[in-house]
Design an enzyme around this catalytic site. Sequence first.
Site, short mmCIF file in Angstrom:
data_model
loop_
_atom_site.label_atom_id
_atom_site.label_comp_id
_atom_site.label_asym_id
_atom_site.label_seq_id
_atom_site.Cartn_x
_atom_site.Cartn_y
_atom_site.Cartn_z
N ASP A 1 57.72 74.59 18.83
CA ASP A 1 57.68 75.23 17.56
C ASP A 1 56.39 75.26 16.64
O ASP A 1 56.24 74.21 16.02
CB ASP A 1 59.13 74.95 16.68
CG ASP A 1 59.24 75.45 15.45
OD1 ASP A 1 58.31 76.06 14.90
OD2 ASP A 1 60.20 75.48 14.95
N LYS B 1 55.22 82.44 9.91
CA LYS B 1 54.45 81.85 8.66
C LYS B 1 53.11 82.50 8.42
O LYS B 1 52.82 83.73 8.15
CB LYS B 1 54.46 80.27 8.46
CG LYS B 1 55.72 79.83 8.34
CD LYS B 1 55.63 78.36 8.01
CE LYS B 1 57.29 78.02 7.51
NZ LYS B 1 57.75 78.30 6.25
N PHE C 1 63.02 70.82 11.77
CA PHE C 1 63.40 72.12 10.99
C PHE C 1 63.14 73.15 11.96
O PHE C 1 61.98 73.50 12.33
CB PHE C 1 62.89 72.21 9.79
CG PHE C 1 63.40 73.20 8.75
CD1 PHE C 1 64.49 73.29 8.02
CD2 PHE C 1 62.88 74.67 8.98
CE1 PHE C 1 65.09 74.38 7.64
CE2 PHE C 1 63.15 75.72 8.44
CZ PHE C 1 64.34 75.58 7.72
#
Length: 426
Positions: free
Chosen positions: A251, A284, A166
Amino acid sequence: MSDTQASQTPAVQSDQPQSDQPQNAQPQNAQAQTWRDDFSRVLSPVFGSPQLDLVRGEGVHAWDASGKKYLDLLAGIAVNALGHCHPNWVKALSEQAATLGHISNFFTSPPQINLATKLHEVLDLPAGSAVFFSNSGTEANEAAFKMARRAAGGGRPIIIAVEGAFHGRTMGSLALTAKAAYREPFAPGVPGVVHVPYGDVDALAAAINDTTAAVFIEPIQGEVGVRSHPAGYLTAARELTRDAGALLVLDEVQSGVARTGSWFAHQDPEIGEGVVPDIITSAKGLGGGMPIGATITVGDANTKLLEAGQHGTTFGGNPIACAAGLAVLETIETENLLTHTRETGSWLAEQLTAVDGVKAVTGTGLLLGIELSEGHDAKAVAARALEAGFIINPVTPDRLRLAPPLIVTREDLVPFLDALPGLIAG
């Protein structure tokens, strides 16, 4: 917002303690119907129906509008690294908001420079490395996508991603995201992306050639239940991309910012195997609740990538978000949260493994997946947990995800561990 279904995202409280019961509270059922009706009347249905109307948070807990208290074991999907309304975070935001808010990308500010400098430090970046600030993880990956295409100079159209990945929901990062249900409504999408089977080095080697611009990999895949790659996979990816002249992009949107007990997951010897990527993406936990993303080029990779005017953002790197990010990183240091995360996460994983109905526990630090034994439904367990006052996330039919604030203690976690066998059994 979310990398799965809508998560429970608490609102900000004041920094003063409050009672558990709000003033003028309505009966819970009537109040719930009111906010649900209001939500459906004025907001997009893209996240489905919200599970809760959260009104405040403090530390590892959040409260809904009826005054019910919840142990937040998701932290806004690994966002609230310091929990809710940490005093250092609140102070940094308040002082910066009272000093300088937005200035556009025509200018810079001390918080922007200081946060970028701190990222250079914790990542031990070599000379020539550079940070580009944006507003989210998907934007960080969009920038990396453009960098890969730019580095290729038009002669390398293919970008490789891994099944189960994702990377976001904007069009470039969506093309990298593996789940077909996310991509198909927006077909044909961005061309040139190839998804290779998870954990298969031979398949990765077969896919990489002189048409490959980059390979995108999450060191730990969160969307599929917190899954690490087999030993040797990241090492092979680094060797294969280097030999082919392609970029390796890691990522770390979810796995970075101390979430695994290292500043970034690839720095953990067992996870990262000593691999040094060309690009790292972060978001995040970096803002601790403020929207910020970062695309970090490593060493001379920066010289091959974007030039002035080839990319941009209005709000990325704004003083308030950067002040929040700097407060997060400095608090992780001063409160020794790297060690705390490793030790607490190891203890929690050990405790979870012994629970009836738990088949396996995956992940590292305070990013953990709970695989349930056959016959147990993760969505039903999460619903029972919410009713009991615990916020957790069902990411697959048989897997739950835990990503609590890094400040969570063993004492905080004991009530959940005590309740979990009954929550699983139903």
